[in-house]
Write an enzyme that holds these catalytic residues in place. Structure first.
Site, PDB file in Angstrom:
ATOM      1  N   CYS A 157     -12.178  16.375  -5.022  1.00 52.97           N
ATOM      2  CA  CYS A 157     -12.985  16.577  -3.816  1.00 52.97           C
ATOM      3  C   CYS A 157     -13.647  17.941  -3.744  1.00 52.97           C
ATOM      4  CB  CYS A 157     -12.126  16.389  -2.575  1.00 52.97           C
ATOM      5  SG  CYS A 157     -11.842  14.672  -2.254  1.00 52.97           S
TER       6      CYS A 157
HETATM    7  N1  CO8 Z   1      -5.682  -2.133   8.077  1.00 53.75           N
HETATM    8  C1  CO8 Z   1      -4.666  -2.251   8.964  1.00 53.75           C
HETATM    9  N2  CO8 Z   1      -3.545  -1.470   8.943  1.00 53.75           N
HETATM   10  C2  CO8 Z   1      -3.471  -0.537   7.975  1.00 53.75           C
HETATM   11  C3  CO8 Z   1      -4.483  -0.359   7.018  1.00 53.75           C
HETATM   12  C4  CO8 Z   1      -5.628  -1.211   7.080  1.00 53.75           C
HETATM   13  N3  CO8 Z   1      -6.621  -1.112   6.206  1.00 53.75           N
HETATM   14  N4  CO8 Z   1      -4.127   0.650   6.198  1.00 53.75           N
HETATM   15  C5  CO8 Z   1      -2.935   1.090   6.618  1.00 53.75           C
HETATM   16  N5  CO8 Z   1      -2.506   0.367   7.679  1.00 53.75           N
HETATM   17  C6  CO8 Z   1      -1.253   0.494   8.407  1.00 53.75           C
HETATM   18  C7  CO8 Z   1      -0.184   1.208   7.609  1.00 53.75           C
HETATM   19  O1  CO8 Z   1       0.465   0.365   6.683  1.00 53.75           O
HETATM   20  C8  CO8 Z   1       0.736   1.698   8.704  1.00 53.75           C
HETATM   21  O2  CO8 Z   1       1.560   0.636   9.139  1.00 53.75           O
HETATM   22  P1  CO8 Z   1       3.083   0.909   9.586  1.00 53.75           P
HETATM   23  O3  CO8 Z   1       2.973   1.887  10.714  1.00 53.75           O
HETATM   24  O4  CO8 Z   1       3.564  -0.440   9.948  1.00 53.75           O
HETATM   25  O5  CO8 Z   1       3.729   1.518   8.364  1.00 53.75           O
HETATM   26  C9  CO8 Z   1      -0.222   2.027   9.839  1.00 53.75           C
HETATM   27  O6  CO8 Z   1      -1.422   1.290   9.556  1.00 53.75           O
HETATM   28  C10 CO8 Z   1      -0.548   3.496   9.889  1.00 53.75           C
HETATM   29  O7  CO8 Z   1      -0.814   3.960   8.550  1.00 53.75           O
HETATM   30  P2  CO8 Z   1      -1.033   5.465   8.199  1.00 53.75           P
HETATM   31  O8  CO8 Z   1      -0.007   6.316   8.870  1.00 53.75           O
HETATM   32  O9  CO8 Z   1      -1.181   5.560   6.707  1.00 53.75           O
HETATM   33  O10 CO8 Z   1      -2.446   5.668   8.898  1.00 53.75           O
HETATM   34  P3  CO8 Z   1      -3.208   6.995   9.116  1.00 53.75           P
HETATM   35  O11 CO8 Z   1      -3.507   7.135  10.541  1.00 53.75           O
HETATM   36  O12 CO8 Z   1      -2.551   8.146   8.430  1.00 53.75           O
HETATM   37  O13 CO8 Z   1      -4.606   6.690   8.366  1.00 53.75           O
HETATM   38  C11 CO8 Z   1      -5.676   7.373   6.336  1.00 53.75           C
HETATM   39  C12 CO8 Z   1      -4.633   6.469   6.976  1.00 53.75           C
HETATM   40  C13 CO8 Z   1      -7.027   6.988   6.917  1.00 53.75           C
HETATM   41  C14 CO8 Z   1      -5.684   7.160   4.838  1.00 53.75           C
HETATM   42  C15 CO8 Z   1      -5.361   8.846   6.686  1.00 53.75           C
HETATM   43  O14 CO8 Z   1      -4.003   9.124   6.450  1.00 53.75           O
HETATM   44  C16 CO8 Z   1      -6.187   9.835   5.921  1.00 53.75           C
HETATM   45  O15 CO8 Z   1      -7.394   9.786   5.891  1.00 53.75           O
HETATM   46  N6  CO8 Z   1      -5.543  10.852   5.382  1.00 53.75           N
HETATM   47  C17 CO8 Z   1      -6.229  11.920   4.697  1.00 53.75           C
HETATM   48  C18 CO8 Z   1      -6.338  11.554   3.302  1.00 53.75           C
HETATM   49  C19 CO8 Z   1      -7.307  12.405   2.561  1.00 53.75           C
HETATM   50  O16 CO8 Z   1      -8.040  13.224   3.039  1.00 53.75           O
HETATM   51  N7  CO8 Z   1      -7.314  12.150   1.316  1.00 53.75           N
HETATM   52  C20 CO8 Z   1      -8.222  12.746   0.472  1.00 53.75           C
HETATM   53  C21 CO8 Z   1      -8.620  11.717  -0.455  1.00 53.75           C
HETATM   54  S1  CO8 Z   1     -10.116  12.074  -1.219  1.00 53.75           S
HETATM   55  C22 CO8 Z   1      -9.869  13.150  -2.497  1.00 53.75           C
HETATM   56  O17 CO8 Z   1      -9.045  13.970  -2.497  1.00 53.75           O
HETATM   57  C23 CO8 Z   1     -10.751  12.990  -3.671  1.00 53.75           C
HETATM   58  C24 CO8 Z   1     -10.082  12.130  -4.664  1.00 53.75           C
HETATM   59  C25 CO8 Z   1     -11.050  11.810  -5.737  1.00 53.75           C
HETATM   60  C26 CO8 Z   1     -12.003  10.704  -5.365  1.00 53.75           C
HETATM   61  C27 CO8 Z   1     -11.459   9.359  -5.633  1.00 53.75           C
HETATM   62  C28 CO8 Z   1     -12.551   8.337  -5.734  1.00 53.75           C
HETATM   63  C29 CO8 Z   1     -11.994   6.933  -5.925  1.00 53.75           C
END
Ligand code: CO8
Length: 374
Positions: A157
């Protein structure tokens, strides 16, 4: 006198195909239903986990993403494929990422009022390159008719900001006259569209920036790079294991852990305070505080992360003008996010206005540039 270094033109290329949350969720849920039916006996015996269902409402609320662009849409929504169908090209043809890079590079050159003759370094920096060599940057350099040298850089990123740092240093040192930094973020081939937790996160895009000395810049919107700041801190919470050693490991190079995967909640919790500390220190270096910053071009991974970081820095909610969001239509575009925000939202600043461009993500890595409109 030290050379003053500027960003003098940005370019943004947006693919023509987009995929809404609703389309993506419909395809994923149909895939999950079929998977669960096909594996019902094994799921019953506890040998296989049932695929959970996704929801468009969850995606928008948890991330701020409403849709994403795709270089090739075909295949992504096909429940028997679940990955883009990108036709292979001959060695004699322009590669896909070079093509994306060139679209953005031409726009950046035009915005900077420059031609190939004004550039002597090309850096292609992004989260993945489609091959190891020859460098994509050299292919792009050749296609654009640029004399000098080019190289590729991978910093997930922070690839774009870290490459801008290199460009800044080269111009400041006098070892380059004009640097083209290009970020062809072709993320879709690495997205696990079969994984409910990450299938919605990424989109494809290409961005580019021209960096040169202040005295050669003649564009309308020129930004002096006041300084740069970078930090990395090792974390396994965002990872992709795909690589050339997979063949020797006798593992499936397309298994889930080979693709993008993360502990999203941990990333959220750990990266936000790191970003706030990093940005505060960068401002303090110039005896500035958040009240001096007219615009925040922040990394675009999650709207709630950006709101939290801005709130910590400003002590209040930022307006959409102060900290623009492009996530809703572009999703997370790896290193390109903050550059898209800059490209779309920099022309209205006036001379003397200061803005901060910052990326944060895998590595972990954080990179920032403090910019002043000329
Ligand atoms: N639909 C419905 N429910 C879902 C979904 C979905 N799609 N996905 C997850 N849930 C559920 C989970 O299973 C969980 O259920 P339970 O409570 O029963 O366990 C519940 O929803 C809550 O899940 P989370 O706690 O995981 O949800 P969050 O509020 O944390 O949201 C995110 C998830 C959106 C992923 C969030 O955590 C996030 O954005 N975090 C930051 C991550 C970030 O910035 N990462 C950087 C990645 S990019 C990067 O670094 C570059 C990499 C290189 C590029 C790659 C290209 C491919």
């Amino acid at each position: 006198m030290a050379t003053s270094v500027v960003m003098s033109g940005s370019g943004l290329w947006t693919p023509s195909h987009s995929i809404s949350n609703e389309e993506l969720v419909q395809a994923y849920n149909a895939y999950a239903e079929q998977f669960n039916t096909d594996n019902s006996a094994a799921i019953e015996r506890g040998e296989v986990s049932a695929k959970p269902f996704s929801s468009a409402e969850f995606i928008e609320k948890a991330s701020g993403i409403r849709s994403r662009f795709a270089y090739v849409k075909e295949g992504i929504l096909d429940i028997n494929r679940m990955r883009p169908s990108i036709a292979p090209r001959l060695d004699t043809e322009l590669s896909d990422q070079a093509e994306m890079a060139i679209y953005a590079a031409k726009k950046a050159l035009e915005a900077a009022n420059k031609t190939a003759a004004d550039i002597d370094v090309v850096i292609v920096s992004c989260a993945y390159t489609q091959r190891s060599y020859p460098a994509l940057a050299i292919e792009v350099q050749d296609a654009l008719g640029i004399k000098g040298f080019g190289f590729d850089m991978l910093v997930a990123c922070s690839a774009a900001t870290f490459a801008l740092h290199r460009a800044y240093e080269m111009i400041a040192a006098g070892t380059a006259k004009g640097v083209l930094v290009i970020n062809p973020e072709l993320t879709s081939p690495q997205v696990n569209y079969c994984d409910r937790d990450s299938h919605f996160i990424f989109g494809d895009v290409a961005t580019a920036m021209v960096v040169e000395a202040a005295e050669t810049a003649n564009a309308e919107h020129v930004y002096e790079i006041m300084s740069t700041k970078a930090v990395t801190s090792y974390s396994n919470n965002i990872r992709s294991n795909f690589g050339y050693v997979s063949r020797a490991n006798d593992t499936n190079p397309f298994a889930g852990d080979m693709l993008f995967h993360q502990e999203g909640r941990k990333v959220f919790k750990e990266v936000c305070p790191m970003a706030v500390e990093h940005i505060s220190e960068h401002l303090q270096r110039h005896s500035l505080d958040s009240t001096h910053i007219k615009r925040w071009w922040l990394h675009q991974a999650n709207i709630n992360m950006n709101t939290l970081i801005s709130r910590k820095l400003l002590g209040r909610e930022p307006s959409i003008e102060e900290a623009p969001i492009v996530l809703d239509s572009y999703a997370n575009t790896a290193s390109a996010g903050s550059i898209i925000a800059f490209s779309l939202h920099h022309q209205d600043l006036v001379s003397g206005d200061i803005g901060l461009l910052c990326s944060f993500g895998a590595g972990y890595s954080i990179g920032s540039l403090l910019l002043k409109k000329r």
